[in-house]
Design a protein around this motif. Structure first.
Motif, mmCIF file in Angstrom:
data_model
loop_
_atom_site.group_PDB
_atom_site.id
_atom_site.type_symbol
_atom_site.label_atom_id
_atom_site.label_comp_id
_atom_site.label_asym_id
_atom_site.label_seq_id
_atom_site.Cartn_x
_atom_site.Cartn_y
_atom_site.Cartn_z
ATOM 1 N N ASP A 1 -35.670 -57.390 11.407
ATOM 2 C CA ASP A 1 -34.857 -56.123 11.572
ATOM 3 C C ASP A 1 -33.702 -56.024 10.524
ATOM 4 O O ASP A 1 -33.160 -56.959 9.889
ATOM 5 N N ALA A 2 -33.199 -54.853 10.412
ATOM 6 C CA ALA A 2 -31.857 -54.710 9.631
ATOM 7 C C ALA A 2 -30.813 -55.310 10.187
ATOM 8 O O ALA A 2 -30.718 -55.716 11.430
ATOM 9 N N VAL A 3 -29.920 -55.727 9.253
ATOM 10 C CA VAL A 3 -28.627 -56.390 9.674
ATOM 11 C C VAL A 3 -27.772 -55.518 9.472
ATOM 12 O O VAL A 3 -27.753 -54.530 8.643
ATOM 13 N N MET A 4 -26.478 -55.540 10.165
ATOM 14 C CA MET A 4 -25.348 -54.892 10.265
ATOM 15 C C MET A 4 -24.230 -55.400 9.353
ATOM 16 O O MET A 4 -23.655 -56.596 10.024
ATOM 17 N N THR B 1 -27.475 -48.126 10.411
ATOM 18 C CA THR B 1 -28.216 -49.050 9.362
ATOM 19 C C THR B 1 -29.437 -48.759 8.643
ATOM 20 O O THR B 1 -30.050 -49.303 8.028
ATOM 21 N N LYS B 2 -29.452 -47.288 8.919
ATOM 22 C CA LYS B 2 -30.901 -46.711 8.669
ATOM 23 C C LYS B 2 -31.030 -46.970 6.844
ATOM 24 O O LYS B 2 -32.220 -46.896 6.464
ATOM 25 N N SER C 1 -24.504 -51.921 0.637
ATOM 26 C CA SER C 1 -25.381 -51.192 1.256
ATOM 27 C C SER C 1 -24.401 -50.775 2.270
ATOM 28 O O SER C 1 -24.900 -50.873 3.486
ATOM 29 N N GLU C 2 -23.738 -49.791 2.028
ATOM 30 C CA GLU C 2 -23.031 -49.000 3.010
ATOM 31 C C GLU C 2 -23.253 -47.534 3.189
ATOM 32 O O GLU C 2 -22.752 -46.586 2.664
#
Length: 218
Positions: free
Chosen positions: A147-150, A137-138, A66-67
């Protein structure tokens, strides 16, 4: 990407393996001549750990795919040169602030990293950082209640965006690579190296390779 749905999917896909583990565990426990109650507890524990391992593996693979931020693929040549020359240091920095079990940085640990290295709030306000993190990260999927991760590549993009934000008005730094070079200088001159050394990984972070250094790859 609900944990319940993930668990159901993993349960279907790994049913045969779990049954095999059960059979092996029962055979092992019978040889140990343990009580049935103790056998059941150990079998449940083996199942739980196996499902947890598979869930973490699947989640990590999903993050790697997921980029969602298209600019991540648009690094110019000078920026790539700087990132490549510092790839070892940057990866160590990312690793020191990863969050378990996702094995990736999230909003909280990324903020902690930027504070340790003197970027937030001295060069960038908290709110500005939060907007950047959400934008990058949307498109990443996230588990319910988390939370979303990076990813590592998105972390590199964040450094570039921070450089453009912090030094966008500097006429003596016309190129993005020069701005990124300044960010790496800030990382070097801050007290963040000591914080990374005290982290759970105890990572030794050498000085970054900057423009003008003979160690920078061509």
């Amino acid at each position: 990407f609900a944990p319940q749905r993930l668990e159901e999917q993993l349960a279907r896909e790994t049913l045969g393996r779990i049954k095999l583990l059960q059979a092996l565990a029962r055979g092992f426990l019978c040889r140990l001549n343990l009580e049935k109650h103790d056998q059941l507890e150990l079998i449940v524990m083996v199942q739980s750990r196996y499902r947890g391992y598979m869930a973490r593996k699947r989640f990590q693979e999903m993050i790697a795919r997921s980029e969602g931020y298209s600019q991540a693929l648009a690094f110019d040549t000078s920026v790539k040169q700087l990132l490549w020359g510092n790839r070892s240091n940057l990866h160590k920095l990312y690793k020191a602030y990863r969050k378990f079990p996702e094995q990736a940085m999230n909003k909280e640990t990324t903020m902690q990293c930027l504070k340790h290295f003197g970027i937030v709030p001295h060069l960038c306000r908290n709110r500005q950082y939060e907007q950047m993190f959400l934008e990058i990260t949307k498109d990443n999927k996230k588990r319910k209640g988390h939370d979303a991760v990076m990813s590592y590549r998105q972390f590199l993009l964040l450094l570039i965006l921070l450089a453009m934000k912090c030094y966008g008005d500097r006429k003596d730094l016309p190129l993005t690579a020069f701005k990124l070079n300044e960010i790496l200088k800030v990382l070097d001159e801050s007290g963040g190296h000591g914080m990374v050394l005290k982290s759970r990984y105890q990572v030794h972070l050498p000085r970054f390779i900057l423009f003008g250094s003979s160690d920078l790859p061509p």
